[in-house]
Design a protein around this motif. Structure first.
Motif, PDB file in Angstrom:
ATOM      1  N   ALA A  27      38.320 -54.565  18.209  1.00  8.84           N
ATOM      2  CA  ALA A  27      39.141 -54.298  17.023  1.00  8.84           C
ATOM      3  C   ALA A  27      40.582 -54.122  17.444  1.00  8.84           C
ATOM      4  O   ALA A  27      40.884 -53.812  18.609  1.00  8.84           O
ATOM      5  CB  ALA A  27      38.648 -53.056  16.286  1.00  8.84           C
ATOM      6  N   ALA A  28      41.490 -54.326  16.503  1.00  8.13           N
ATOM      7  CA  ALA A  28      42.923 -54.083  16.713  1.00  8.13           C
ATOM      8  C   ALA A  28      43.449 -53.388  15.466  1.00  8.13           C
ATOM      9  O   ALA A  28      43.350 -53.917  14.366  1.00  8.13           O
ATOM     10  CB  ALA A  28      43.662 -55.393  16.956  1.00  8.13           C
ATOM     11  N   TYR A  29      43.975 -52.186  15.635  1.00  6.32           N
ATOM     12  CA  TYR A  29      44.445 -51.391  14.506  1.00  6.32           C
ATOM     13  C   TYR A  29      45.961 -51.235  14.572  1.00  6.32           C
ATOM     14  O   TYR A  29      46.522 -50.940  15.635  1.00  6.32           O
ATOM     15  CB  TYR A  29      43.795 -50.005  14.518  1.00  6.32           C
ATOM     16  CG  TYR A  29      42.297 -50.044  14.361  1.00  6.32           C
ATOM     17  CD1 TYR A  29      41.708 -50.747  13.312  1.00  6.32           C
ATOM     18  CD2 TYR A  29      41.469 -49.385  15.256  1.00  6.32           C
ATOM     19  CE1 TYR A  29      40.338 -50.776  13.160  1.00  6.32           C
ATOM     20  CE2 TYR A  29      40.083 -49.408  15.105  1.00  6.32           C
ATOM     21  CZ  TYR A  29      39.528 -50.106  14.064  1.00  6.32           C
ATOM     22  OH  TYR A  29      38.166 -50.143  13.912  1.00  6.32           O
ATOM     23  N   TYR A  30      46.618 -51.393  13.426  1.00  2.94           N
ATOM     24  CA  TYR A  30      48.062 -51.224  13.344  1.00  2.94           C
ATOM     25  C   TYR A  30      48.379 -49.847  12.773  1.00  2.94           C
ATOM     26  O   TYR A  30      47.902 -49.494  11.698  1.00  2.94           O
ATOM     27  CB  TYR A  30      48.673 -52.314  12.452  1.00  2.94           C
ATOM     28  CG  TYR A  30      50.159 -52.151  12.238  1.00  2.94           C
ATOM     29  CD1 TYR A  30      51.036 -52.219  13.314  1.00  2.94           C
ATOM     30  CD2 TYR A  30      50.676 -51.904  10.972  1.00  2.94           C
ATOM     31  CE1 TYR A  30      52.393 -52.055  13.132  1.00  2.94           C
ATOM     32  CE2 TYR A  30      52.039 -51.747  10.780  1.00  2.94           C
ATOM     33  CZ  TYR A  30      52.891 -51.824  11.861  1.00  2.94           C
ATOM     34  OH  TYR A  30      54.242 -51.657  11.685  1.00  2.94           O
ATOM     35  N   PHE A  31      49.163 -49.055  13.505  1.00  5.04           N
ATOM     36  CA  PHE A  31      49.560 -47.726  13.075  1.00  5.04           C
ATOM     37  C   PHE A  31      51.028 -47.737  12.689  1.00  5.04           C
ATOM     38  O   PHE A  31      51.903 -48.001  13.525  1.00  5.04           O
ATOM     39  CB  PHE A  31      49.309 -46.701  14.188  1.00  5.04           C
ATOM     40  CG  PHE A  31      47.856 -46.447  14.459  1.00  5.04           C
ATOM     41  CD1 PHE A  31      47.163 -45.484  13.758  1.00  5.04           C
ATOM     42  CD2 PHE A  31      47.179 -47.204  15.406  1.00  5.04           C
ATOM     43  CE1 PHE A  31      45.818 -45.255  13.998  1.00  5.04           C
ATOM     44  CE2 PHE A  31      45.836 -46.980  15.654  1.00  5.04           C
ATOM     45  CZ  PHE A  31      45.155 -46.000  14.942  1.00  5.04           C
ATOM     46  N   ASN A  32      51.297 -47.470  11.428  1.00  5.35           N
ATOM     47  CA  ASN A  32      52.660 -47.473  10.908  1.00  5.35           C
ATOM     48  C   ASN A  32      53.165 -46.032  10.877  1.00  5.35           C
ATOM     49  O   ASN A  32      53.356 -45.432   9.826  1.00  5.35           O
ATOM     50  CB  ASN A  32      52.672 -48.087   9.503  1.00  5.35           C
ATOM     51  CG  ASN A  32      54.068 -48.309   8.995  1.00  5.35           C
ATOM     52  OD1 ASN A  32      55.041 -48.035   9.685  1.00  5.35           O
ATOM     53  ND2 ASN A  32      54.178 -48.795   7.776  1.00  5.35           N
ATOM     54  N   HIS A  33      53.375 -45.462  12.086  1.00  9.93           N
ATOM     55  CA  HIS A  33      53.790 -44.082  12.219  1.00  9.93           C
ATOM     56  C   HIS A  33      55.270 -44.035  12.561  1.00  9.93           C
ATOM     57  O   HIS A  33      56.011 -44.995  12.373  1.00  9.93           O
ATOM     58  CB  HIS A  33      52.986 -43.397  13.319  1.00  9.93           C
ATOM     59  CG  HIS A  33      51.512 -43.357  13.026  1.00  9.93           C
ATOM     60  ND1 HIS A  33      50.584 -43.006  13.970  1.00  9.93           N
ATOM     61  CD2 HIS A  33      50.810 -43.621  11.902  1.00  9.93           C
ATOM     62  CE1 HIS A  33      49.375 -43.054  13.442  1.00  9.93           C
ATOM     63  NE2 HIS A  33      49.488 -43.421  12.198  1.00  9.93           N
ATOM     64  N   GLN A  34      55.712 -42.876  13.053  1.00 11.75           N
ATOM     65  CA  GLN A  34      57.087 -42.769  13.530  1.00 11.75           C
ATOM     66  C   GLN A  34      57.323 -43.803  14.627  1.00 11.75           C
ATOM     67  O   GLN A  34      58.365 -44.443  14.679  1.00 11.75           O
ATOM     68  CB  GLN A  34      57.351 -41.357  14.058  1.00 11.75           C
ATOM     69  CG  GLN A  34      58.799 -41.100  14.454  1.00 11.75           C
ATOM     70  CD  GLN A  34      59.005 -39.670  14.909  1.00 11.75           C
ATOM     71  OE1 GLN A  34      58.087 -39.013  15.384  1.00 11.75           O
ATOM     72  NE2 GLN A  34      60.222 -39.178  14.757  1.00 11.75           N
ATOM     73  N   GLU A  35      56.348 -43.931  15.517  1.00 11.74           N
ATOM     74  CA  GLU A  35      56.325 -45.033  16.471  1.00 11.74           C
ATOM     75  C   GLU A  35      55.238 -45.994  16.006  1.00 11.74           C
ATOM     76  O   GLU A  35      54.079 -45.622  15.913  1.00 11.74           O
ATOM     77  CB  GLU A  35      56.017 -44.526  17.889  1.00 11.74           C
ATOM     78  CG  GLU A  35      57.200 -43.926  18.595  1.00 11.74           C
ATOM     79  CD  GLU A  35      56.941 -43.792  20.089  1.00 11.74           C
ATOM     80  OE1 GLU A  35      57.615 -44.471  20.865  1.00 11.74           O
ATOM     81  OE2 GLU A  35      56.051 -43.002  20.452  1.00 11.74           O
ATOM     82  N   ILE A  38      50.282 -51.326  17.743  1.00  9.92           N
ATOM     83  CA  ILE A  38      48.942 -51.890  17.572  1.00  9.92           C
ATOM     84  C   ILE A  38      48.066 -51.344  18.695  1.00  9.92           C
ATOM     85  O   ILE A  38      48.425 -51.448  19.870  1.00  9.92           O
ATOM     86  CB  ILE A  38      48.967 -53.428  17.624  1.00  9.92           C
ATOM     87  CG1 ILE A  38      49.845 -53.989  16.516  1.00  9.92           C
ATOM     88  CG2 ILE A  38      47.557 -53.996  17.506  1.00  9.92           C
ATOM     89  CD1 ILE A  38      50.084 -55.488  16.627  1.00  9.92           C
ATOM     90  N   GLN A  39      46.943 -50.746  18.331  1.00 11.01           N
ATOM     91  CA  GLN A  39      45.984 -50.226  19.307  1.00 11.01           C
ATOM     92  C   GLN A  39      44.865 -51.249  19.465  1.00 11.01           C
ATOM     93  O   GLN A  39      44.217 -51.627  18.491  1.00 11.01           O
ATOM     94  CB  GLN A  39      45.402 -48.897  18.832  1.00 11.01           C
ATOM     95  CG  GLN A  39      44.330 -48.315  19.738  1.00 11.01           C
ATOM     96  CD  GLN A  39      44.930 -47.635  20.948  1.00 11.01           C
ATOM     97  OE1 GLN A  39      45.828 -46.823  20.826  1.00 11.01           O
ATOM     98  NE2 GLN A  39      44.429 -47.969  22.130  1.00 11.01           N
ATOM     99  N   LEU A  40      44.634 -51.690  20.696  1.00 11.08           N
ATOM    100  CA  LEU A  40      43.585 -52.666  20.979  1.00 11.08           C
ATOM    101  C   LEU A  40      42.365 -51.950  21.541  1.00 11.08           C
ATOM    102  O   LEU A  40      42.465 -51.206  22.516  1.00 11.08           O
ATOM    103  CB  LEU A  40      44.083 -53.710  21.982  1.00 11.08           C
ATOM    104  CG  LEU A  40      45.358 -54.473  21.603  1.00 11.08           C
ATOM    105  CD1 LEU A  40      45.710 -55.484  22.683  1.00 11.08           C
ATOM    106  CD2 LEU A  40      45.206 -55.155  20.261  1.00 11.08           C
ATOM    107  N   LEU A  41      41.210 -52.178  20.912  1.00 13.69           N
ATOM    108  CA  LEU A  41      39.958 -51.599  21.379  1.00 13.69           C
ATOM    109  C   LEU A  41      39.066 -52.701  21.929  1.00 13.69           C
ATOM    110  O   LEU A  41      39.045 -53.811  21.403  1.00 13.69           O
ATOM    111  CB  LEU A  41      39.253 -50.862  20.239  1.00 13.69           C
ATOM    112  CG  LEU A  41      40.061 -49.756  19.546  1.00 13.69           C
ATOM    113  CD1 LEU A  41      39.207 -49.096  18.477  1.00 13.69           C
ATOM    114  CD2 LEU A  41      40.560 -48.736  20.549  1.00 13.69           C
ATOM    115  N   ARG A  42      38.307 -52.377  22.970  1.00 10.78           N
ATOM    116  CA  ARG A  42      37.502 -53.379  23.679  1.00 10.78           C
ATOM    117  C   ARG A  42      36.016 -53.181  23.458  1.00 10.78           C
ATOM    118  O   ARG A  42      35.548 -52.064  23.214  1.00 10.78           O
ATOM    119  CB  ARG A  42      37.791 -53.308  25.195  1.00 10.78           C
ATOM    120  CG  ARG A  42      39.260 -53.344  25.552  1.00 10.78           C
ATOM    121  CD  ARG A  42      39.857 -54.703  25.373  1.00 10.78           C
ATOM    122  NE  ARG A  42      41.310 -54.672  25.561  1.00 10.78           N
ATOM    123  CZ  ARG A  42      42.072 -55.751  25.543  1.00 10.78           C
ATOM    124  NH1 ARG A  42      41.518 -56.944  25.378  1.00 10.78           N
ATOM    125  NH2 ARG A  42      43.377 -55.648  25.691  1.00 10.78           N
TER     126      ARG A  42
END
Length: 217
Positions: A27-35, A38-42
């Motif tokens: 999976a790949a999740y996009y976090f629209n935070h202060q920073e 994209i977090q890549l999970l394996r």
């Protein structure tokens, strides 16, 4: 995006290119935070990929100096990477909403790469989290997803994932054991729901469906 970045960096970081096939994305999740990142999970490693890891001098490092062309703004967007065991784990890029809709992945510029190596092992975050939860008994620990944890930075706070909701949302705790729910790409991405993990576990029986109320928009 990962494939495009690895192709560009493959000559300078051959193990990054070689190891990509051993770290298939789950999976790949996009976090629209202060920073924004994209977090890549394996997916779980196979025996052959584990043999590769054990027999190669894999490294952890951060890369800056990359730029990707933003079609919408007609400009180059700075990109930073976090590489863990020669696999990209995070892609930092300051862009709102879905970045893949506006980026030209065939137009990546490499300008004075800056590489900073750091120490670590693939169990470091889990070990830190287990220290925070050291007073919990095994029955409580077994309710949590500690084996798949990772940390998320938010407003100078480190949050550790304790439950993956499998839809890009998470239950996390901080160093002081306060519990937060995280909704990716949301106006209030991080919200405290319990002041202490003990109180949370008094109400959580292990059924993640019971937690969905925390993620109502």
């Amino acid at each position: 995006m990962e494939k495009s970045l690895v192709t560009i960096l493959g000559e300078q970081f051959p193990l990054l290119l070689e190891n990509q096939k051993n770290g298939e994305l789950s999976a790949a999740y996009y976090f629209n935070h202060q920073e924004k990142f994209i977090q890549l999970l394996r997916k779980k490693a196979t025996r052959s990929s584990l043999d590769f890891v054990e027999n190669k001098a894999l490294q952890n490092f951060k890369i800056s100096g990359l730029q990707i062309y933003n079609v919408k703004t007609n400009s180059l967007l700075k990109v930073k990477l976090v590489v863990f065991k020669n696999l990209i784990s995070k892609i930092y890029l300051d862009i709102d909403n879905n970045p893949l809709k506006v980026l030209d992945l065939k137009n990546i510029n490499v300008d004075h790469l800056n590489v900073k190596f750091f120490e670590g092992d693939n169990n470091l975050t889990e070990k830190t989290l287990r220290r925070i939860l050291k007073d919990l008994n095994n029955k409580k620990i077994d309710l949590l997803d500690l084996g798949n944890t990772f940390d998320i930075e938010f407003k100078e706070k480190i949050l550790y994932v304790i439950l993956d909701m499998q839809d890009g949302n998470y239950i996390t705790i901080d160093d002081n054991r306060a519990v937060y729910r995280i909704i990716h790409d949301h106006t209030e991405p991080v919200k405290q729901i319990y002041p202490d993990i003990g109180l949370f576990l008094n109400s959580y029986s292990g059924n993640k469906n019971d937690l969905k109320g925390y993620f109502d928009y």
